[in-house]
Design a protein around this motif. Sequence first.
Motif, PDB file in Angstrom:
ATOM      1  N   TRP A  48       0.866  -1.176   0.000  1.00  0.00           N
ATOM      2  CA  TRP A  48       0.000   0.000   0.000  1.00  0.00           C
ATOM      3  C   TRP A  48       0.903   1.226   0.000  1.00  0.00           C
ATOM      4  CZ3 TRP A  48      -4.949   0.648   3.458  1.00  0.00           C
ATOM      5  CH2 TRP A  48      -5.701   1.713   2.968  1.00  0.00           C
ATOM      6  N   ALA A  49       1.331   1.602  -1.178  1.00  0.00           N
ATOM      7  CA  ALA A  49       2.241   2.726  -1.321  1.00  0.00           C
ATOM      8  C   ALA A  49       1.541   3.965  -1.836  1.00  0.00           C
ATOM      9  CB  ALA A  49       3.386   2.366  -2.262  1.00  0.00           C
ATOM     10  N   GLY A  50       0.379   3.798  -2.455  1.00  0.00           N
ATOM     11  CA  GLY A  50      -0.350   4.930  -3.004  1.00  0.00           C
ATOM     12  C   GLY A  50      -1.613   5.222  -2.231  1.00  0.00           C
ATOM     13  N   VAL A  51      -2.630   5.659  -2.974  1.00  0.00           N
ATOM     14  CA  VAL A  51      -3.906   5.990  -2.349  1.00  0.00           C
ATOM     15  C   VAL A  51      -4.643   4.742  -1.895  1.00  0.00           C
ATOM     16  CG1 VAL A  51      -6.129   7.110  -2.709  1.00  0.00           C
ATOM     17  CG2 VAL A  51      -4.067   8.078  -3.742  1.00  0.00           C
ATOM     18  N   LEU A  52      -4.580   3.687  -2.712  1.00  0.00           N
ATOM     19  CA  LEU A  52      -5.294   2.455  -2.409  1.00  0.00           C
ATOM     20  C   LEU A  52      -4.320   1.286  -2.337  1.00  0.00           C
ATOM     21  CD1 LEU A  52      -8.379   2.880  -4.792  1.00  0.00           C
ATOM     22  CD2 LEU A  52      -8.325   3.258  -2.308  1.00  0.00           C
ATOM     23  N   PRO A  53      -4.668   0.248  -1.573  1.00  0.00           N
ATOM     24  CA  PRO A  53      -3.804  -0.942  -1.500  1.00  0.00           C
ATOM     25  C   PRO A  53      -3.745  -1.649  -2.840  1.00  0.00           C
ATOM     26  CG  PRO A  53      -5.913  -1.355  -0.432  1.00  0.00           C
ATOM     27  CD  PRO A  53      -5.871   0.111  -0.742  1.00  0.00           C
ATOM     28  N   ARG A  54      -2.646  -2.365  -3.085  1.00  0.00           N
ATOM     29  CA  ARG A  54      -2.454  -3.061  -4.366  1.00  0.00           C
ATOM     30  C   ARG A  54      -1.881  -4.446  -4.123  1.00  0.00           C
ATOM     31  NH1 ARG A  54       0.368   1.716  -8.107  1.00  0.00           N
ATOM     32  NH2 ARG A  54      -1.319   3.250  -7.888  1.00  0.00           N
ATOM     33  N   GLY A  55      -1.874  -5.224  -5.209  1.00  0.00           N
ATOM     34  CA  GLY A  55      -1.281  -6.553  -5.139  1.00  0.00           C
ATOM     35  C   GLY A  55      -2.193  -7.596  -4.532  1.00  0.00           C
ATOM     36  N   PHE A  56      -3.447  -7.638  -4.957  1.00  0.00           N
ATOM     37  CA  PHE A  56      -4.407  -8.622  -4.450  1.00  0.00           C
ATOM     38  C   PHE A  56      -4.270  -9.940  -5.215  1.00  0.00           C
ATOM     39  CE2 PHE A  56      -6.312  -4.516  -3.477  1.00  0.00           C
ATOM     40  CZ  PHE A  56      -6.673  -4.682  -2.147  1.00  0.00           C
ATOM     41  N   VAL A  57      -4.600 -11.077  -4.709  1.00  0.00           N
ATOM     42  CA  VAL A  57      -4.994 -11.315  -3.317  1.00  0.00           C
ATOM     43  C   VAL A  57      -3.894 -12.148  -2.681  1.00  0.00           C
ATOM     44  CG1 VAL A  57      -6.641 -12.489  -1.813  1.00  0.00           C
ATOM     45  CG2 VAL A  57      -7.456 -11.271  -3.852  1.00  0.00           C
ATOM     46  N   THR A  58      -3.467 -11.767  -1.497  1.00  0.00           N
ATOM     47  CA  THR A  58      -2.457 -12.534  -0.790  1.00  0.00           C
ATOM     48  C   THR A  58      -2.894 -12.775   0.656  1.00  0.00           C
ATOM     49  OG1 THR A  58      -0.160 -12.555  -0.021  1.00  0.00           O
ATOM     50  CG2 THR A  58      -1.234 -10.421  -0.180  1.00  0.00           C
ATOM     51  N   THR A  59      -2.547 -13.927   1.170  1.00  0.00           N
ATOM     52  CA  THR A  59      -2.851 -14.253   2.579  1.00  0.00           C
ATOM     53  C   THR A  59      -1.614 -14.133   3.461  1.00  0.00           C
ATOM     54  OG1 THR A  59      -2.439 -16.609   2.183  1.00  0.00           O
ATOM     55  CG2 THR A  59      -4.708 -15.822   1.892  1.00  0.00           C
ATOM     56  N   ALA A  60      -0.557 -13.539   2.904  1.00  0.00           N
ATOM     57  CA  ALA A  60       0.698 -13.451   3.648  1.00  0.00           C
ATOM     58  C   ALA A  60       0.539 -12.659   4.949  1.00  0.00           C
ATOM     59  CB  ALA A  60       1.773 -12.805   2.771  1.00  0.00           C
ATOM     60  N   ASN A  61      -0.254 -11.581   4.909  1.00  0.00           N
ATOM     61  CA  ASN A  61      -0.441 -10.769   6.110  1.00  0.00           C
ATOM     62  C   ASN A  61      -1.165 -11.550   7.204  1.00  0.00           C
ATOM     63  OD1 ASN A  61       0.674  -8.428   4.779  1.00  0.00           O
ATOM     64  ND2 ASN A  61      -1.275  -8.237   3.708  1.00  0.00           N
ATOM     65  N   TRP A  62      -2.177 -12.311   6.803  1.00  0.00           N
ATOM     66  CA  TRP A  62      -2.922 -13.119   7.758  1.00  0.00           C
ATOM     67  C   TRP A  62      -2.036 -14.230   8.326  1.00  0.00           C
ATOM     68  CZ3 TRP A  62      -8.325 -13.035   9.078  1.00  0.00           C
ATOM     69  CH2 TRP A  62      -9.012 -11.941   8.552  1.00  0.00           C
ATOM     70  N   GLU A  63      -1.247 -14.840   7.476  1.00  0.00           N
ATOM     71  CA  GLU A  63      -0.359 -15.903   7.945  1.00  0.00           C
ATOM     72  C   GLU A  63       0.673 -15.352   8.924  1.00  0.00           C
ATOM     73  OE1 GLU A  63       1.279 -17.541   4.425  1.00  0.00           O
ATOM     74  OE2 GLU A  63      -0.595 -18.464   3.763  1.00  0.00           O
ATOM     75  N   ALA A  64       1.182 -14.153   8.626  1.00  0.00           N
ATOM     76  CA  ALA A  64       2.175 -13.544   9.519  1.00  0.00           C
ATOM     77  C   ALA A  64       1.588 -13.254  10.890  1.00  0.00           C
ATOM     78  CB  ALA A  64       2.718 -12.263   8.891  1.00  0.00           C
ATOM     79  N   VAL A  65       0.328 -12.819  10.907  1.00  0.00           N
ATOM     80  CA  VAL A  65      -0.316 -12.493  12.177  1.00  0.00           C
ATOM     81  C   VAL A  65      -0.691 -13.752  12.948  1.00  0.00           C
ATOM     82  CG1 VAL A  65      -2.410 -11.514  13.187  1.00  0.00           C
ATOM     83  CG2 VAL A  65      -1.165 -10.241  11.438  1.00  0.00           C
ATOM     84  N   ILE A  66      -1.321 -14.694  12.259  1.00  0.00           N
ATOM     85  CA  ILE A  66      -1.829 -15.888  12.941  1.00  0.00           C
ATOM     86  C   ILE A  66      -0.709 -16.791  13.419  1.00  0.00           C
ATOM     87  CG2 ILE A  66      -3.167 -18.006  12.612  1.00  0.00           C
ATOM     88  CD1 ILE A  66      -4.960 -16.408  10.710  1.00  0.00           C
ATOM     89  N   PHE A  67       0.334 -16.917  12.592  1.00  0.00           N
ATOM     90  CA  PHE A  67       1.412 -17.838  12.945  1.00  0.00           C
ATOM     91  C   PHE A  67       2.620 -17.140  13.577  1.00  0.00           C
ATOM     92  CE2 PHE A  67      -0.824 -19.916   9.377  1.00  0.00           C
ATOM     93  CZ  PHE A  67      -1.299 -21.017  10.071  1.00  0.00           C
ATOM     94  N   GLY A  68       2.532 -15.826  13.744  1.00  0.00           N
ATOM     95  CA  GLY A  68       3.533 -15.134  14.539  1.00  0.00           C
ATOM     96  C   GLY A  68       4.780 -14.695  13.829  1.00  0.00           C
ATOM     97  N   ASP A  69       4.706 -14.422  12.528  1.00  0.00           N
ATOM     98  CA  ASP A  69       5.904 -13.977  11.821  1.00  0.00           C
ATOM     99  C   ASP A  69       5.846 -12.502  11.445  1.00  0.00           C
ATOM    100  OD1 ASP A  69       7.038 -16.491  11.851  1.00  0.00           O
ATOM    101  OD2 ASP A  69       5.947 -17.100  10.056  1.00  0.00           O
ATOM    102  N   GLY A  70       4.752 -11.839  11.844  1.00  0.00           N
ATOM    103  CA  GLY A  70       4.649 -10.476  11.376  1.00  0.00           C
ATOM    104  C   GLY A  70       4.481  -9.420  12.429  1.00  0.00           C
ATOM    105  N   ILE A  71       3.538  -9.566  13.333  1.00  0.00           N
ATOM    106  CA  ILE A  71       3.239  -8.486  14.255  1.00  0.00           C
ATOM    107  C   ILE A  71       3.920  -8.731  15.591  1.00  0.00           C
ATOM    108  CG2 ILE A  71       1.072  -9.574  14.964  1.00  0.00           C
ATOM    109  CD1 ILE A  71      -0.023  -6.714  15.276  1.00  0.00           C
ATOM    110  N   GLY A  72       4.940  -7.991  15.841  1.00  0.00           N
ATOM    111  CA  GLY A  72       5.669  -8.169  17.095  1.00  0.00           C
ATOM    112  C   GLY A  72       6.681  -9.277  16.975  1.00  0.00           C
ATOM    113  N   ALA A  73       7.510  -9.434  17.940  1.00  0.00           N
ATOM    114  CA  ALA A  73       8.678 -10.309  17.898  1.00  0.00           C
ATOM    115  C   ALA A  73       8.300 -11.772  17.741  1.00  0.00           C
ATOM    116  CB  ALA A  73       9.488 -10.104  19.171  1.00  0.00           C
ATOM    117  N   ASN A  74       7.844 -12.118  16.527  1.00  0.00           N
ATOM    118  CA  ASN A  74       7.526 -13.504  16.202  1.00  0.00           C
ATOM    119  C   ASN A  74       6.573 -14.156  17.205  1.00  0.00           C
ATOM    120  OD1 ASN A  74       9.185 -13.482  13.920  1.00  0.00           O
ATOM    121  ND2 ASN A  74      10.985 -13.952  15.155  1.00  0.00           N
TER     122      ASN A  74
END
Length: 279
Positions: A48-74
């Motif tokens: 999301w570098a511009g006005v609207l998010p781009r690069g659909f569709v990916t579940t990488a963000n959800w995987e990072a959050v649910i499995f602990g690789d993205g938000i906060g120290a793993n």
Amino acid sequence: MAGADRTGGPSLSARFGREAVTTVLIATVLFLALPVVLTFVSSFAANWAGVLPRGFVTTANWEAVIFGDGIGANVAIGTSLFYSVGLALGGVVINLLAGVPIAYAIARYEFPGRDLLNVFAILPLAPGIILGIAFLRTYPKLSTSGVALIIGYSLLKAPYMVMAVQSSFESMDLQRIEESARSLGASWPRTFLTVIVPSARTGIVAGSIISWTLAAAEFNFSYIVYSKGTPPLSLFLFKNITNSSFLNAAAAVSVFFLLIAGVTIALQVIGHRSTGRET
């Protein structure tokens, strides 16, 4: 004639009133819903570098959050998420056990101190940070456990339970209902549990949903009282959201959105099933 101006034609309010109200209502709903929808949609974007998010569709963000690789120290969000669910549900249980009888007593009986009890029941509408400081100073040892959070959540959200259930009770002729049940041989406890409480199921379900939703997202009280162990979800997001990308944060918030929707639906279904069928 109502709805007509001095010339005999329809008045401006009659011609445009309904359309104006509808337009304002739709605009308000869209204004409030847009951030939620955009956050949820962006959680499936790659960037999301511009006005609207781009690069659909990916579940990488959800995987990072649910499995602990993205938000906060793993650290996975799951532990904090389900911990908050349990804390909020614990607060709802306390509110049901204490709030329903209080609402019934206020709605049903006239007794000395009734108005004082009514005021006391809604007193915890004070901000969570104020109640948190008072709770911390009064019970310094208890505040180190999850029990303190459950009790605090129940105190903070009790007014919503009492007011919702009290409204249902006040819409019924409690005395007539009780007398009818007692004349058929039902004891008072049975009358209360099988007749009075099911009749107030709308208020009970509404109060439970409001209490749980607000407790699960409570930040001020949690911030003051929490000291160690698994953090509530609100503190987890606060402490870790600055260390991750916005898209990962959007995924974490979206998980919470879905959780609220799921628990709300579950409380509605369980409430209607456990209190009996609609008449």
